[in-house]
Design an enzyme around this catalytic site. Sequence first.
Site, PDB file in Angstrom:
ATOM      1  CB  CYS A  77      -8.953  -3.253   2.210  1.00  0.00           C
ATOM      2  SG  CYS A  77      -7.832  -4.479   2.879  1.00  0.00           S
ATOM      3  NE  ARG A 137      -2.763  -4.921   1.437  1.00  0.00           N
ATOM      4  CZ  ARG A 137      -3.928  -4.458   1.893  1.00  0.00           C
ATOM      5  NH1 ARG A 137      -5.005  -4.531   1.141  1.00  0.00           N
ATOM      6  NH2 ARG A 137      -4.012  -3.922   3.093  1.00  0.00           N
TER       7      ARG A 137
END
Length: 249
Positions: free
Chosen positions: A60, A142
Amino acid sequence: MCDFCNHMHHDEPVNQMPLIGDKAPEFIANTTNGKINFPADYSGKWVILFSHPADFTPVCTTEFMTFQSMINDFNKLNTDIIGLSVGTLTGHLAWIKAIKEIQYKDWKDMQITFPIIDDMNMEIAKKYGMIHDNESNNKTVRAVFIIDPVGIIRTILYYPLTIGRNFDEIKRTLIALQTTDAFQVATPADWMPGDAVVVPAPTTTDAMNSRLKNNDKNLDVKAWFLTLKRVSLTDIEKALAKQTSKKKK
Ligand code: BEZ
């Protein structure tokens, strides 16, 4: 249950993620840049609403830095970015502060400027189908939703927890959407801005025959149903600038 056909019918999807072509579900959220009322606050702009699994995680972090490095490109494309994870504002803020200290690729002292939603109770994540229980029941996968200036979902992308996304592909898809809207065309496989686009196939015998006898030198007829047309980068940029200025009036 329907008395006629023994199936369930719903006006609105029940417990189902929104799909391409649907209105983006509305929400009010607290973010690292203050409160947002979505999509009303973003009327007239394209939006990329994306989720990441958690703050202070390595993949991330690379995604945030990559997205931030492209923020001017997205802003020029009349597009705002909004992040989301199942985390608190305090957690998001602490992570952004930590990212500022990281040197990665050519980037250092990087300030994340796009808002990150506090979705601790997973209300928005669930509305958007960002929790995939068998991947994780407490982290968002995601997800990427590209939403147009009138609040319609135009593209949805999903990646698992372990795979960082390709942000050039997100930008390419956004430009392709804006181009297909502006020129009423489609884009072929692996299209990049500046490449030829695909024009609609004829739908009558007369139109088919006339396409085959084509004398328009801008068209490259591969088959009656596959015709390419050149649209220059300058034409695309001009059309997109016109769309943006129209929306701002
Ligand atoms: C990461 O961003 O590095 C990550 C997050 C959740 C699971 C696996 C990796």
